[in-house]
Design a protein around this motif. Structure first.
Motif, PDB file in Angstrom:
ATOM      1  N   CYS A   1      -7.098   2.166  -6.301  1.00  0.00           N
ATOM      2  CA  CYS A   1      -7.533   3.065  -5.632  1.00  0.00           C
ATOM      3  C   CYS A   1      -8.853   3.174  -5.796  1.00  0.00           C
ATOM      4  CB  CYS A   1      -6.137   4.551  -5.478  1.00  0.00           C
ATOM      5  SG  CYS A   1      -5.892   5.249  -7.399  1.00  0.00           S
TER       6      CYS A   1
ATOM      7  N   VAL B   1      -2.757   0.484  -4.343  1.00  0.00           N
ATOM      8  CA  VAL B   1      -2.833  -0.826  -3.941  1.00  0.00           C
ATOM      9  C   VAL B   1      -2.416  -1.529  -4.728  1.00  0.00           C
ATOM     10  CG1 VAL B   1      -4.369  -2.804  -2.822  1.00  0.00           C
ATOM     11  CG2 VAL B   1      -4.689  -0.635  -1.802  1.00  0.00           C
TER      12      VAL B   1
ATOM     13  N   GLU C   1      -2.272  -8.025  -3.492  1.00  0.00           N
ATOM     14  CA  GLU C   1      -2.423  -7.425  -2.328  1.00  0.00           C
ATOM     15  C   GLU C   1      -4.589  -7.633  -2.584  1.00  0.00           C
ATOM     16  OE1 GLU C   1      -1.822  -5.349   0.807  1.00  0.00           O
ATOM     17  OE2 GLU C   1       0.054  -5.497   0.466  1.00  0.00           O
TER      18      GLU C   1
ATOM     19  N   LEU D   1      -9.193  -1.054  -0.183  1.00  0.00           N
ATOM     20  CA  LEU D   1      -8.296   0.431  -0.725  1.00  0.00           C
ATOM     21  C   LEU D   1      -8.690   1.072   0.158  1.00  0.00           C
ATOM     22  CD1 LEU D   1      -9.462  -0.079  -4.874  1.00  0.00           C
ATOM     23  CD2 LEU D   1      -8.017  -1.285  -3.223  1.00  0.00           C
ATOM     24  N   GLY D   2      -9.474   1.213   0.890  1.00  0.00           N
ATOM     25  CA  GLY D   2      -9.438   2.227   1.713  1.00  0.00           C
ATOM     26  C   GLY D   2     -10.765   2.907   2.096  1.00  0.00           C
TER      27      GLY D   2
ATOM     28  N   TRP E   1      -4.392   5.017  -0.598  1.00  0.00           N
ATOM     29  CA  TRP E   1      -3.385   4.657  -0.884  1.00  0.00           C
ATOM     30  C   TRP E   1      -3.197   2.999  -2.483  1.00  0.00           C
ATOM     31  CZ3 TRP E   1      -5.554   0.931   2.895  1.00  0.00           C
ATOM     32  CH2 TRP E   1      -5.862   1.629   4.107  1.00  0.00           C
TER      33      TRP E   1
ATOM     34  N   LYS F   1       0.982  -0.857  -0.144  1.00  0.00           N
ATOM     35  CA  LYS F   1      -0.012   0.352  -0.185  1.00  0.00           C
ATOM     36  C   LYS F   1       0.896   1.414  -0.116  1.00  0.00           C
ATOM     37  CE  LYS F   1      -3.852  -2.013   2.298  1.00  0.00           C
ATOM     38  NZ  LYS F   1      -3.632  -3.403   2.717  1.00  0.00           N
TER      39      LYS F   1
ATOM     40  N   CYS G   1      -2.482   9.455  -4.318  1.00  0.00           N
ATOM     41  CA  CYS G   1      -1.306   8.794  -4.149  1.00  0.00           C
ATOM     42  C   CYS G   1      -0.644   8.660  -5.645  1.00  0.00           C
ATOM     43  CB  CYS G   1      -2.053   7.083  -4.188  1.00  0.00           C
ATOM     44  SG  CYS G   1      -3.187   6.905  -5.327  1.00  0.00           S
TER      45      CYS G   1
END
Length: 278
Positions: A149, A184, A188, A268-269, A182, A2, A64
């Motif tokens: 992202c 990614v 992941e 992915l946040g 992030w 990340k 990002c």
């Protein structure tokens, strides 16, 4: 991995999340997360992340990716969103551009542009290109993806739909492209075509969807776009939104100063933006 960028606007530094979710400073390893870094991410995979400098406090998170060349968007890529917009399901991907200058951090405020009266929301998963791609197979396209992202494809519907010409004019104001937190990497994510997306306005759920219902999946989109142009490392493709946008409501609902928008995509946040007056 990340990967992220932290610091004040225009002065961001590269970082990486460690196993505990803390930010580690990558600036001693790479100058930024950009077109120069993305083609060789393997050099970062071998790092002892726990040995990198720990970033103290809670710094601002920037977009990002730095210095994005092409910021390409896909319209009406979820069948139920096309229906709520009153438009036919496309036979081929609908493409338009967002200005790279619209990029902002995932938690930066979104300023209502002067003259805007129909500011709308769209949660999307974005692809970040890691290798030059042109006239490639689906397998080559997937290998050329650096990561994924969250993108908030902020839209001014009057400018997009009522001012003639292309959608770009309603998609490109400063702050209309929050990206991150992030980047990614694909290793992941177990299945990028099975990720949950959501968006809330003032704590009320507006959008709920999954990448499983895309009309054109990610591998197809990259292959399709690369048949018309050469994609370069650092290019961003944002892939469309599920239903629940403001213009599809009865009556339509649009963002106003003081509103808070929160977006999330599985793995992915999370993003959070306050809408501020011009």
């Amino acid at each position: 991995m990340k990967l992220l960028r932290f610091g004040e606007p225009g002065k961001e530094r590269p970082g990486i999340l460690d196993d505990g979710g803390a930010i580690r400073d990558l600036s001693g390893i790479v100058s930024d997360i950009d077109a120069g870094t993305l083609p060789d991410l393997d050099r970062l995979r071998g790092l002892d992340v726990s040995a990198l400098p720990l970033v103290p406090g809670t710094p601002r998170i920037g977009p990002c990716i730095a210095r994005v060349g092409n910021f390409i968007a896909v319209g009406l890529n979820y069948a139920d969103h096309a229906r709520e917009a009153g438009m036919a399901i496309p036979e081929e991907p609908i493409l338009f551009n967002k200005a790279p200058s619209s990029l902002s951090g995932p938690d930066d405020p979104i300023r209502i542009p002067r003259g805007s009266d129909k500011l709308d929301w769209e949660v999307e998963i974005a692809i970040v290109i890691g290798q030059p791609l042109h006239e490639v197979s689906a397998e080559e396209a997937v290998r050329g993806i650096a990561g994924y992202c969250i993108c908030h494809d902020v839209s001014e519907r009057t400018w997009q739909q009522e001012r003639g010409g292309q959608w770009t004019k309603g998609k490109s104001a400063p702050g209309f492209g929050p990206l991150g937190p992030w980047l990614v990497t694909p290793d992941e994510i177990a299945d990028v075509q099975s990720l949950a997306l959501s968006l809330d306005v003032n704590g009320q759920r507006m959008q709920t969807g999954t990448t499983e219902t895309m009309i054109f999946p990610i591998a197809h989109l990259v292959t399709y776009i690369a048949s018309f142009m050469r994609l370069e490392p650092g290019d961003v493709i944002t892939t469309g939104t599920p239903p629940g946008v403001g213009m599809g409501m009865t009556p339509p609902r649009f963002l106003k100063a003081g509103d808070v928008v929160e977006l999330a995509i599985e793995g992915l946040g999370h993003q959070r933006q306050e809408i501020v007056a011009s």
